[in-house]
Design a protein around this motif. Structure first.
Motif, short mmCIF file in Angstrom:
data_model
loop_
_atom_site.label_atom_id
_atom_site.label_comp_id
_atom_site.label_asym_id
_atom_site.label_seq_id
_atom_site.Cartn_x
_atom_site.Cartn_y
_atom_site.Cartn_z
N UNK A 39 -5.94 7.36 1.38
CA UNK A 39 -5.21 7.39 2.65
C UNK A 39 -4.07 6.37 2.61
N UNK A 40 -4.42 5.14 2.23
CA UNK A 40 -3.44 4.07 2.06
C UNK A 40 -4.00 3.21 0.92
N UNK A 41 -3.60 3.51 -0.29
CA UNK A 41 -4.22 2.95 -1.50
C UNK A 41 -4.46 1.45 -1.38
N UNK A 75 6.34 -2.30 13.79
CA UNK A 75 5.41 -1.60 12.92
C UNK A 75 5.76 -0.13 12.77
N UNK A 130 0.85 -1.19 0.00
CA UNK A 130 0.00 0.00 0.00
C UNK A 130 0.89 1.24 0.00
N UNK A 131 0.33 2.31 -0.58
CA UNK A 131 1.03 3.59 -0.58
C UNK A 131 0.51 4.39 0.60
N UNK A 171 -3.44 1.37 7.15
CA UNK A 171 -2.34 0.65 6.50
C UNK A 171 -2.67 -0.85 6.41
N UNK A 176 7.12 2.50 9.42
CA UNK A 176 6.16 3.34 8.71
C UNK A 176 4.70 3.00 8.94
N UNK A 177 4.39 2.13 9.91
CA UNK A 177 3.00 1.80 10.20
C UNK A 177 2.32 3.00 10.84
N UNK A 178 1.29 3.54 10.21
CA UNK A 178 0.66 4.75 10.75
C UNK A 178 -0.76 4.51 11.22
N UNK A 209 -5.31 -1.24 3.81
CA UNK A 209 -4.74 -1.02 2.50
C UNK A 209 -4.01 -2.27 2.02
N UNK A 210 -3.27 -2.89 2.94
CA UNK A 210 -2.54 -4.12 2.60
C UNK A 210 -3.51 -5.27 2.32
N UNK A 211 -4.55 -5.40 3.17
CA UNK A 211 -5.53 -6.47 2.95
C UNK A 211 -6.24 -6.28 1.62
N UNK A 269 1.38 -8.19 10.33
CA UNK A 269 1.50 -8.70 8.96
C UNK A 269 0.41 -9.72 8.61
#
Lengths: 134, 392
Positions: B200-202, B134, A70-71, B144, B138-140, B147-149, B378
């Motif tokens: 926000x988190x593509x 995290x 993700x960005x 996030x 960069x875990x905000x 976005x990852x899921x 993760x």
């Protein structure tokens, strides 16, 4: 504890469980803890190793496959000057999944082979990232 | 908890406060307000309450004696207490814990109460993987994770923006009929409005995420026998509950989007003696819209990868054939911190009691409510909880 400066990446605070892992990062080694069945674990856990002995560690190959990306446009503390930045989950060849920033990775997609790189800054505990493997 | 199918446990009233941004109020003030409301609706006195199930709040996270302080402030003498730290799964989890305590004879009448005021004060201090593995990378925050899921899901199945837009718009339409929804969300939303909200988190957009606020909700759980003795005209029975924390602890499942719902969902339905088609309405925990899509699939309403299509093919509004989060959910009503799971629960109960006013659904004999708690390293989320409710 967080870094004091907004543009300074927070430093990891090793615990008694993870201190061996972080100590090895200074030498550019990413160690995977081995559980009772000698399966690789990450992050380090308060668990026994094979035969009830203290856990053993082995160095990861540093290569794996990107599972998700993700960005991140709303930065974490210490990442304000880097936003937007890519973060991802990489499944290492040894099995465990690792969350980290991705570098040199524009347009990267899940399934991409990745390799670990060490970020500048150094110090007692170094931070890792991933980039696409050639 | 198969004893639930006997319907010996009943929920006799529920209440929630107006959701407000930056209310300036304390958690205890909100708790006192909602307790007063739920007692009034049930007709019970404080002395009738002998059990209290609370949820941990962000605003009071540092207080090690929270339950005692609450009992003293709220004027309750208790033979059973519970403070649950399953994050968004705490509200449904507390209904199950109350039922278990009642079933075991520890108490007879429990108030399950969730209150939080994180936009006024956040005293939480997370330790463990998040700061160490995290934040330094960069875990905000939860966007996030989602976005990852979403990225992993999209790679496997393709993610339908149109389905997410429909869900966003439908839930907003419910919130517009919900007087307790946050005023700042009380504006009509179109699909274009959702699709043009900033990333926000593509591919997570602003309108995929909950907005935090302050608020409280509560319900009263007792024995069905006691409810009848009290002359309750309306009651709702919890008929099945399943909860999974740290699904796949040995991490053998490769797909990070697979959560504990893949176990808890089908098991709860089986416990209730139901199939997905028997459920009249769904109130899925919705900290992010994609979470609802994943739950539709993993609980069994849709096939893997088919959650978006399910949303596009069904009328999911409060007037439709399969209503979802009819009061706006947390996405469009607001998330009162760790009391957020009670938004979905209270809406389901309000519908089952027939008290939902303009947004009342037609078929309201049963409902499924879910809870999600905490983010894992993760992977996805830590707790997946499923509660099936039936009106008497």
């Amino acid at each position: 504890m967080m870094a004091d400066k907004p543009d300074q990446t927070p430093a990891p605070q090793p615990s008694d469980v993870s201190k061996e892992f972080w100590a090895a990062t200074a030498a550019g080694k990413f160690l995977l803890q081995q559980d009772e069945r000698t399966k690789s674990m990450f992050p380090p856990r308060p668990r026994r190793g094979e035969g009830g002995k203290p856990p053993s560690w082995r160095e990861a190959s540093g290569t794996g496959v990107l599972v998700a990306v993700t960005l991140c446009r709303v930065p974490a503390r210490g990442f304000q000057n880097k936003a937007p930045y890519l973060v991802g989950i990489v499944k290492l060849d040894e099995g465990p999944r690792v969350f980290a920033t991705l570098v040199n990775a524009q347009d990267v997609r899940p399934g991409q082979k990745m390799r670990m790189v060490w970020l500048d800054g150094g110090g007692e505990a170094r931070l890792y990232a991933f980039e696409p493997a050639p | 908890m198969k004893f639930l199918r006997n319907k010996d446990v009943a929920i006799i009233a529920c209440a929630d406060t107006k959701l407000v941004r930056n209310s300036g109020r304390s958690v205890m003030s909100l708790a006192g307000e909602v307790l007063g409301q739920v007692l009034e609706r049930s007709g019970l006195e404080r002395a009738d309450i002998d059990g209290l199930a609370l949820t941990v709040s962000l605003a009071e996270a540092g207080n090690p004696f929270w339950t005692n302080i609450a009992a003293e402030s709220l004027g309750l003498t208790l033979s059973w207490c519970q403070l649950t730290d399953l994050g968004g799964a705490s509200a449904v989890g507390n209904v199950a814990r109350a039922a278990a305590a009642i079933h075991a004879g520890l108490c007879q009448t429990v108030v399950c109460l969730a209150a939080d005021a994180p936009t006024t004060q956040d005293r939480s201090n997370q330790t463990g993987d998040r700061p160490e593995f995290g934040d330094c990378f960069g875990y905000s925050g939860p966007p996030v994770v989602f976005g990852l899921l979403s990225s992993a899901y999209h790679q496997r199945y393709g993610l339908s923006e149109q389905a997410l837009a429909k869900l966003a718009v439908t839930q907003r339409n419910g919130a517009l009929k919900n007087p307790n929804a946050c005023d700042v969300l009380n504006v009509p939303l179109t699909a274009e409005g959702y699709l043009s909200s900033r990333m926000i988190a593509d591919p997570i957009r602003l309108l995929d995420c909950v907005m935090r606020c302050d608020g409280a909700n509560a319900c009263i759980v007792t024995t069905t026998e006691n409810a009848r003795r009290l002359g309750m005209k309306k009651m709702v029975h919890p008929v099945a509950y399943r909860e999974i924390t740290n699904f796949d602890s040995s991490q053998t499942v490769d797909d990070i989007t697979i959560s504990g719902f893949s176990v808890a969902g089908p098991a709860a339905l089986a416990d209730a003696g139901m199939s997905p088609g028997d459920i009249h309405m769904l109130h899925p925990y919705d900290d992010f819209l994609i979470a609802a899509v994943l739950q539709l699939e993993q609980i069994g309403f849709a096939l893997a990868g088919g959650g978006g299509e399910f949303i596009l093919q069904h009328d999911i509004g409060f007037g439709g054939e399969f209503p979802i989060n009819t009061g706006g959910g947390q996405i469009s009503a607001g998330q009162p911190g760790l009391a957020g799971g009670g938004i979905n629960l209270t809406e389901a109960l309000t519908q089952l009691f027939g008290d939902a006013g303009e947004r009342q659904v037609r078929r309201a004999r049963n409902a499924m409510v879910t809870g999600i708690g905490a983010m894992q390293y993760a992977r996805n989320w830590g707790t997946s909880a499923v509660l099936v409710l039936e009106s008497a």
